[in-house]
Design a protein around this motif. Structure first.
Motif, PDB file in Angstrom:
ATOM      1  N   ALA A   1       0.838  -1.206   0.000  1.00 37.72           N
ATOM      2  CA  ALA A   1       0.000   0.000   0.000  1.00 37.72           C
ATOM      3  C   ALA A   1       0.872   1.255   0.000  1.00 37.72           C
ATOM      4  O   ALA A   1       0.559   2.243  -0.681  1.00 37.72           O
ATOM      5  CB  ALA A   1      -0.919  -0.005   1.214  1.00 37.72           C
ATOM      6  N   GLY A   2       1.966   1.219   0.728  1.00 39.35           N
ATOM      7  CA  GLY A   2       2.895   2.348   0.726  1.00 39.35           C
ATOM      8  C   GLY A   2       3.567   2.542  -0.615  1.00 39.35           C
ATOM      9  O   GLY A   2       3.794   3.676  -1.055  1.00 39.35           O
TER      10      GLY A   2
ATOM     11  N   GLY B   1       0.788   4.245  -2.576  1.00 38.65           N
ATOM     12  CA  GLY B   1       0.360   5.560  -2.100  1.00 38.65           C
ATOM     13  C   GLY B   1       1.442   6.622  -2.091  1.00 38.65           C
ATOM     14  O   GLY B   1       1.178   7.789  -2.410  1.00 38.65           O
TER      15      GLY B   1
ATOM     16  N   LEU C   1       2.110   8.537  -5.348  1.00 39.20           N
ATOM     17  CA  LEU C   1       1.015   9.480  -5.603  1.00 39.20           C
ATOM     18  C   LEU C   1       1.161  10.732  -4.743  1.00 39.20           C
ATOM     19  O   LEU C   1       0.932  11.849  -5.212  1.00 39.20           O
ATOM     20  CB  LEU C   1      -0.331   8.799  -5.343  1.00 39.20           C
ATOM     21  N   LEU C   2       1.543  10.565  -3.483  1.00 40.21           N
ATOM     22  CA  LEU C   2       1.772  11.715  -2.612  1.00 40.21           C
ATOM     23  C   LEU C   2       2.963  12.536  -3.073  1.00 40.21           C
ATOM     24  O   LEU C   2       2.932  13.775  -3.061  1.00 40.21           O
ATOM     25  CB  LEU C   2       2.001  11.265  -1.171  1.00 40.21           C
TER      26      LEU C   2
ATOM     27  N   THR D   1       4.728  12.612   3.883  1.00 39.52           N
ATOM     28  CA  THR D   1       5.451  11.615   3.093  1.00 39.52           C
ATOM     29  C   THR D   1       6.675  11.093   3.848  1.00 39.52           C
ATOM     30  O   THR D   1       6.959   9.895   3.828  1.00 39.52           O
ATOM     31  CB  THR D   1       5.882  12.181   1.737  1.00 39.52           C
TER      32      THR D   1
END
Length: 163
Positions: A18-19, A22, A25-26, A46
């Motif tokens: 998931a990291g 994600g 994207l961050l 982040t």
């Protein structure tokens, strides 16, 4: 015991993956023209997500996965293919850390990278790993050159043979 280790491995692997989805994207949301408060908030998010959540999950997932390999004795070709793909995930993880540091150290001078190439690579590696683990395909030796599977009648570069 194996069930508990496998459960913890899957849980930490889920957090790590998931990291890996994600965080790019961050990181792509960082812009040099942002207000200082918004930039600092996104930067801290982040940074802390990478340092305190994703990296420990990666270390735990790899450690428990290694333990499972030895507990179950899974020394088969599909596992080695999976380990190569896990290595690709580790490289993507290191890239995310590099970008996180660059954003923090170069305020105003950093242009965020597009997230999609890294997301595509991470998702492709994750999908292939999932197929390998769930399908456990029989891979033959034809994937590798023949010289890797046969002795070459060459002396070892050390005097002693380890036991």
């Amino acid at each position: 015991m194996i069930v508990a280790v496998k459960l913890l491995h899957i849980a930490s692997l889920s957090i790590w993956c998931a990291g890996l989805v994600g965080l790019p994207l961050l990181l792509a949301k960082h812009e040099a023209g942002d207000e200082q408060e918004d930039y600092a908030r996104l930067r801290m998010l982040t940074h802390h997500a990478y340092i305190r959540v994703v990296t420990p999950a990666a270390v735990i997932a790899i450690a428990l996965g290694t333990a499972l390999i030895f507990m179950r004795g899974v020394f088969v070709p599909w596992m080695f293919a999976k380990l190569v793909l896990v290595g690709a995930l580790v490289l993507l993880h290191a890239w995310i850390g590099h970008v996180t540091v660059n954003i923090g150290e170069s305020r105003g001078g950093y242009t965020p990278k597009r997230a999609w190439p890294f997301l595509a690579a991470a998702l492709a590696a994750m999908l292939i790993i999932l197929v390998l683990v769930l399908g456990k395909p029989v891979l033959d030796g034809e994937l590798l050159p023949s010289w890797l599977g046969a002795p070459q009648d060459q002396p070892l570069p050390v005097d002693e043979v380890p036991r």
